[in-house]
Design a protein around this motif. Sequence first.
Motif, PDB file in Angstrom:
ATOM      1  N   HIS A 285      -2.202  -0.929   1.638  1.00 54.44           N
ATOM      2  CA  HIS A 285      -2.238  -2.251   1.032  1.00 54.44           C
ATOM      3  C   HIS A 285      -1.628  -2.128  -0.353  1.00 54.44           C
ATOM      4  O   HIS A 285      -1.938  -1.202  -1.100  1.00 54.44           O
ATOM      5  CB  HIS A 285      -3.695  -2.707   0.951  1.00 54.44           C
ATOM      6  CG  HIS A 285      -3.866  -4.133   0.575  1.00 54.44           C
ATOM      7  ND1 HIS A 285      -4.179  -4.527  -0.703  1.00 54.44           N
ATOM      8  CD2 HIS A 285      -3.754  -5.260   1.315  1.00 54.44           C
ATOM      9  CE1 HIS A 285      -4.269  -5.851  -0.732  1.00 54.44           C
ATOM     10  NE2 HIS A 285      -4.017  -6.323   0.472  1.00 54.44           N
ATOM     11  N   LYS A 286      -0.755  -3.048  -0.656  1.00 56.03           N
ATOM     12  CA  LYS A 286      -0.064  -2.969  -1.953  1.00 56.03           C
ATOM     13  C   LYS A 286       0.236  -4.394  -2.443  1.00 56.03           C
ATOM     14  O   LYS A 286       0.931  -5.147  -1.754  1.00 56.03           O
ATOM     15  CB  LYS A 286       1.232  -2.172  -1.762  1.00 56.03           C
ATOM     16  CG  LYS A 286       2.317  -2.416  -2.785  1.00 56.03           C
ATOM     17  CD  LYS A 286       2.369  -1.315  -3.804  1.00 56.03           C
ATOM     18  CE  LYS A 286       3.483  -1.568  -4.808  1.00 56.03           C
ATOM     19  NZ  LYS A 286       3.360  -0.753  -5.993  1.00 56.03           N
ATOM     20  N   ASP A 287      -0.297  -4.750  -3.585  1.00 52.95           N
ATOM     21  CA  ASP A 287      -0.050  -6.076  -4.180  1.00 52.95           C
ATOM     22  C   ASP A 287      -0.245  -7.207  -3.170  1.00 52.95           C
ATOM     23  O   ASP A 287       0.612  -8.071  -3.010  1.00 52.95           O
ATOM     24  CB  ASP A 287       1.371  -6.151  -4.756  1.00 52.95           C
ATOM     25  CG  ASP A 287       1.607  -5.087  -5.827  1.00 52.95           C
ATOM     26  OD1 ASP A 287       0.618  -4.639  -6.452  1.00 52.95           O
ATOM     27  OD2 ASP A 287       2.775  -4.704  -6.027  1.00 52.95           O
ATOM     28  N   GLY A 288      -1.370  -7.183  -2.468  1.00 53.60           N
ATOM     29  CA  GLY A 288      -1.685  -8.276  -1.546  1.00 53.60           C
ATOM     30  C   GLY A 288      -0.975  -8.189  -0.212  1.00 53.60           C
ATOM     31  O   GLY A 288      -1.133  -9.065   0.637  1.00 53.60           O
ATOM     32  N   GLN A 289      -0.195  -7.135  -0.010  1.00 58.82           N
ATOM     33  CA  GLN A 289       0.575  -7.032   1.235  1.00 58.82           C
ATOM     34  C   GLN A 289       0.073  -5.857   2.075  1.00 58.82           C
ATOM     35  O   GLN A 289      -0.231  -4.788   1.543  1.00 58.82           O
ATOM     36  CB  GLN A 289       2.038  -6.827   0.870  1.00 58.82           C
ATOM     37  CG  GLN A 289       3.009  -7.253   1.941  1.00 58.82           C
ATOM     38  CD  GLN A 289       4.439  -7.198   1.440  1.00 58.82           C
ATOM     39  OE1 GLN A 289       4.706  -6.768   0.322  1.00 58.82           O
ATOM     40  NE2 GLN A 289       5.366  -7.635   2.276  1.00 58.82           N
TER      41      GLN A 289
END
Lengths: 418, 418
Positions: free
Chosen positions: A294-298
């Motif tokens: 998961h990275k910056d809401g993605q």
Amino acid sequence: MVEQRKPIPVAEAVQRVIDKQVFSKTEKVHIEKALGRRLAEDLVATHAVPPFDRSPYDGFAVRSADTKKASRENPVDFNVTETIGAGAVQSMPVGAFEAARIMTGAMMPAECDAVVMLELTSEPEPGVMRLKRAFNKGDNISFKGEDAVEGTVLVEKGTLINPGTIALLATFGYEYITVAVKPVVGLLATGSELLEVGEPLEPGKIRNSNALMAAAQIERAGAEVKMLGKLSDDLEACYESVRKAMQEVDILITTGGVSVGDFDFLPEVYKRLEAEVLFNKVAMRPGSVTTVAHKDGQFLFGLSGNPSACYVGFELFTRPVIQQMLGNPKPHLPLEDAVLGADFTKPNPFTRFVRGTLAIRNGQLEASPSGFNKSSAVSSLAATNCLIVLPGGTRGFTAGDHVKVALLETAESSEMPW
Amino acid sequence: MVEQRKPIPVAEAVQRVIDKQVFSKTEKVHIEKALGRRLAEDLVATHAVPPFDRSPYDGFAVRSADTKKASRENPVDFNVTETIGAGAVQSMPVGAFEAARIMTGAMMPAECDAVVMLELTSEPEPGVMRLKRAFNKGDNISFKGEDAVEGTVLVEKGTLINPGTIALLATFGYEYITVAVKPVVGLLATGSELLEVGEPLEPGKIRNSNALMAAAQIERAGAEVKMLGKLSDDLEACYESVRKAMQEVDILITTGGVSVGDFDFLPEVYKRLEAEVLFNKVAMRPGSVTTVAHKDGQFLFGLSGNPSACYVGFELFTRPVIQQMLGNPKPHLPLEDAVLGADFTKPNPFTRFVRGTLAIRNGQLEASPSGFNKSSAVSSLAATNCLIVLPGGTRGFTAGDHVKVALLETAESSEMPW
């Protein structure tokens, strides 16, 4: 030499995924394109249904008081004032011992309080209706609001639009419907053994079935697919492809490359992206190497390169995220009780998700393994419409055992079932 | 004054419909567009799966005979010949006390008959693999053909294509799939009371919910919709519209106008067309006026103008014809046993199809009426995912009674269930 990964239970893995916030966008679509989308607003009755008192039959609208003395022996005659077709309104009042010829669905004349079915009447002379029995106030009237009262929420937002919902939307004049935007899910495959579907088979190689299968799962889950091709075998190029793909999609799925083999670059890619790895080992078969980052809401879903493992990983972890983005308050597969239809003797310490075929026998769900059952299996997937959930342990299971099954081919969804 | 129609039982009505021959056409679609279509050819395994003996793990391919004496006390060392990645093939033979490093999915070297998992080995010096236990011939190999044997029919024609089928199609190189052409179903509404969905409500009028609802049912049934608008109130114009519509579509549905009211022109239109009326009255509620006519291989479905009646008529009579045209050998709704979840006290001499909501309780199907239950009802349709079939008779039904339910939101289909 080999990285040691600690497996976490399925329930915990799913929880880690759905605990992350997702965004939902809405858009308007024409009602003719709305089937299978999810409502992003409550469907409210904008008027009563029926919108007026109406006749459910072809017949005559009368004042019931005038019919009270009618009987076989003493028929009563009514002068017919006019014919009110469906969609029309009365053009003159209906007085004492008068009747209006009225069609199915037509609005009741204000003075009348009952409808006499055509087949109970006779016509002794033109313009006259003869009646041989009495009627009560309210007989054979569809009353304003009896089906739906104005202002009622009839279908809640987040609900899948089916043909019945379409009927309601049309009834209330919702020509353009506010629905959840379908998230775009990108698909990247890894594996130097993979041929495209149109390529001839070569020694040591197989065709890429995972990407197309996952594309179909994405579509079944209500999202949009973006095919992004194959990752290179070079770490640097791999990282660049993933970074670029993330800018083009809402969710990114990779198939393969999440294991601990020499050519499994995904773990290193997640590291370089500074993505948070929610887990990289789940106590389940197949699909234990499923990785979610998961990275910056993605979300980045690293699904197994094995077809059955890829299939299960998608349904358990990716589907709920798609459903959440579609505004579905129950984003998971429905988990139901069923009877096992055939033995499954191979025990496993991990929770097993056996590709199963569901039947209904005497109203009772019965699930049987779909066929060949290895994580690499592909032939059994076509017959799969459920996942039979067998808890980890030292024993096998026999026909007749009570088990849980997750349903795949249903419009239903579930709250957290694990 | 009123035409007397003789109702026929549901089973007989359905039989009259499906006894008519239908044509099926096929077309090729790209695999990315094939989800939800029906196979028009058997899906045959064009090669074995796996297509070669392969390693299911990352590890070392060995000749099991060389491992026989390996133990904790007496480890055996192997010279590593090369690394075989997935998709690659061996470039040199593996001799006695030699091993090839092998990746998951890679093809076995011809001389080896077992795979040793990476985590069971150590590397005392570069290029040497040390082993502390024995392996048997065949250990940890995915054998050629163990999943599917070449030539096997894996999915029969007529089957709905799901994500698992897609995986198989991709595996075997079916890039373009032969599927049944979706029949085009035309929709004509009748009723001067009908407003378009975008129009404001007027006294005496209602919006046309049937056409859009039926369009969604057509789509759910796997066919293509052609919206043809509204029939005029003039018999001549009506006849011309129907005649013209029949040239543009494979199946024609009209909603409304099949009753015996003064403005119900459809019976006369069928007469002028010299169409064979298969029936014009069915012993069922709702939808008793459902009429099916047939002319030169083409069906005309005259569905009721009442939403619930229209809905039921479509699912019972039109859906099977669409399914037959799609090549589905089981064209009907699946009929299953269920427990009634709530009382339904109103008796009726005709078979009743109550719009129902299905739940699964402890693995058992339970069906409850969806809500307001008149043939004109629209509000209950959104919650409808089954039809509860209550036989005609003088008694009502109570919660807990065993009933039959026809499932609506399922990929399953059934042979003649009535």
